[in-house]
Design an enzyme around this catalytic site. Sequence first.
Site, PDB file in Angstrom:
ATOM      1  N   HIS A 200      46.409  34.411 115.996  1.00  0.00           N
ATOM      2  CA  HIS A 200      47.243  35.240 115.131  1.00  0.00           C
ATOM      3  C   HIS A 200      47.997  36.322 115.938  1.00  0.00           C
ATOM      4  O   HIS A 200      49.204  36.211 116.095  1.00  0.00           O
ATOM      5  CB  HIS A 200      46.354  35.855 114.046  1.00  0.00           C
ATOM      6  CG  HIS A 200      47.076  36.638 113.009  1.00  0.00           C
ATOM      7  ND1 HIS A 200      46.510  36.981 111.799  1.00  0.00           N
ATOM      8  CD2 HIS A 200      48.310  37.175 112.997  1.00  0.00           C
ATOM      9  CE1 HIS A 200      47.383  37.674 111.082  1.00  0.00           C
ATOM     10  NE2 HIS A 200      48.482  37.814 111.782  1.00  0.00           N
TER      11      HIS A 200
ATOM     12  N   TYR B 166      47.278  50.098 134.344  1.00  0.00           N
ATOM     13  CA  TYR B 166      47.892  50.489 133.071  1.00  0.00           C
ATOM     14  C   TYR B 166      47.305  49.712 131.898  1.00  0.00           C
ATOM     15  O   TYR B 166      47.193  50.236 130.790  1.00  0.00           O
ATOM     16  CB  TYR B 166      49.420  50.367 133.132  1.00  0.00           C
ATOM     17  CG  TYR B 166      49.995  51.592 133.779  1.00  0.00           C
ATOM     18  CD1 TYR B 166      50.253  52.730 133.022  1.00  0.00           C
ATOM     19  CD2 TYR B 166      50.187  51.647 135.146  1.00  0.00           C
ATOM     20  CE1 TYR B 166      50.716  53.886 133.608  1.00  0.00           C
ATOM     21  CE2 TYR B 166      50.650  52.800 135.754  1.00  0.00           C
ATOM     22  CZ  TYR B 166      50.921  53.918 134.975  1.00  0.00           C
ATOM     23  OH  TYR B 166      51.363  55.074 135.555  1.00  0.00           O
TER      24      TYR B 166
ATOM     25  N   GLU C 159      50.091  42.542 105.227  1.00  0.00           N
ATOM     26  CA  GLU C 159      49.024  42.769 106.202  1.00  0.00           C
ATOM     27  C   GLU C 159      48.621  44.250 106.257  1.00  0.00           C
ATOM     28  O   GLU C 159      47.989  44.687 107.207  1.00  0.00           O
ATOM     29  CB  GLU C 159      49.484  42.276 107.577  1.00  0.00           C
ATOM     30  CG  GLU C 159      49.693  40.763 107.590  1.00  0.00           C
ATOM     31  CD  GLU C 159      50.099  40.218 108.947  1.00  0.00           C
ATOM     32  OE1 GLU C 159      51.114  40.693 109.491  1.00  0.00           O
ATOM     33  OE2 GLU C 159      49.410  39.327 109.453  1.00  0.00           O
TER      34      GLU C 159
ATOM     35  N   HIS D 178      51.162  45.925 114.560  1.00  0.00           N
ATOM     36  CA  HIS D 178      50.645  44.551 114.559  1.00  0.00           C
ATOM     37  C   HIS D 178      51.816  43.612 114.799  1.00  0.00           C
ATOM     38  O   HIS D 178      52.815  43.663 114.075  1.00  0.00           O
ATOM     39  CB  HIS D 178      49.971  44.242 113.217  1.00  0.00           C
ATOM     40  CG  HIS D 178      49.710  42.775 113.015  1.00  0.00           C
ATOM     41  ND1 HIS D 178      48.956  42.032 113.893  1.00  0.00           N
ATOM     42  CD2 HIS D 178      50.128  41.910 112.049  1.00  0.00           C
ATOM     43  CE1 HIS D 178      48.903  40.782 113.461  1.00  0.00           C
ATOM     44  NE2 HIS D 178      49.612  40.676 112.351  1.00  0.00           N
TER      45      HIS D 178
ATOM     46  N   HIS E 206      53.184  39.459 116.155  1.00  0.00           N
ATOM     47  CA  HIS E 206      52.870  38.068 116.498  1.00  0.00           C
ATOM     48  C   HIS E 206      53.577  37.774 117.831  1.00  0.00           C
ATOM     49  O   HIS E 206      54.300  36.799 117.952  1.00  0.00           O
ATOM     50  CB  HIS E 206      53.364  37.112 115.410  1.00  0.00           C
ATOM     51  CG  HIS E 206      52.731  37.338 114.067  1.00  0.00           C
ATOM     52  ND1 HIS E 206      53.150  36.700 112.931  1.00  0.00           N
ATOM     53  CD2 HIS E 206      51.700  38.125 113.690  1.00  0.00           C
ATOM     54  CE1 HIS E 206      52.413  37.095 111.894  1.00  0.00           C
ATOM     55  NE2 HIS E 206      51.522  37.972 112.333  1.00  0.00           N
TER      56      HIS E 206
HETATM   57 ZN   LIG Z   1      50.067  38.949 111.331  1.00  0.00          ZN
END
Ligand SMILES: [Zn+2]
Length: 210
Positions: free
Chosen positions: A159, A119, A73, A92, A94
């Site tokens: 995702h 925040y 990714e 990134h 999940h």
């Molecule tokens: Zn991902």
Amino acid sequence: MSEAKLREAIVAFGRSIFDRGLTFGSSGNISVRLDDGWLMTPTNASLGRLDPARLARLDGEGRLVSGDAPTKESFLHLAMYRERATARAVVHLHSTHSVAVSCLADLDPQDVLPPITAYYVMRVGRLVLVPYYPPGDPELAEAVRRLAGRHHAVLLANHGPVVAGGSLEAAVYATEELEETAKLCLLLRGEKLRLLTPEQVAELYRRFPS
Ligand SMILES: [Zn+2]
């Protein structure tokens, strides 16, 4: 910060993220911008057991110089950096609650989560949704790139989040703030909410420009 210190910081944040269940298996990836390239977590690596010496070291063109092959990714990270000159790190994940929100049918793609706390507004701002594409599809990188100039945090549909920051710490904290806000919004689904008003949100942007 020296490259050696940045390597240690990626490993420490990765372990912390994994140990708290914010990612699992070999999902999730972290990158940091260097003066002449990037450090990136390797493909098929658990964030809980990273080796500082085996992080992928990329040159300024994104080519592997040393270490293991970068995450598959990596294109998501590079799309963010390409549009954000001030970004020093990208995370990134999940993470469960953010992914759960990304699967909801009735989202406003221009403003996925409401301003429920100060925040969230300060660390994430207005979260936009990137349409679904299969993993690795070049269209996904292009869709992220189109939004990255105006948004340091985007949510990939079905995702998970991609978040850039001015430091590794800032990118991690913003990703965590997004995950906790997603959790709160799911807890509060169906409840009558008192959101921050547009004036209160504008005042936060004035006081804490990102
Ligand atoms: Zn991902």
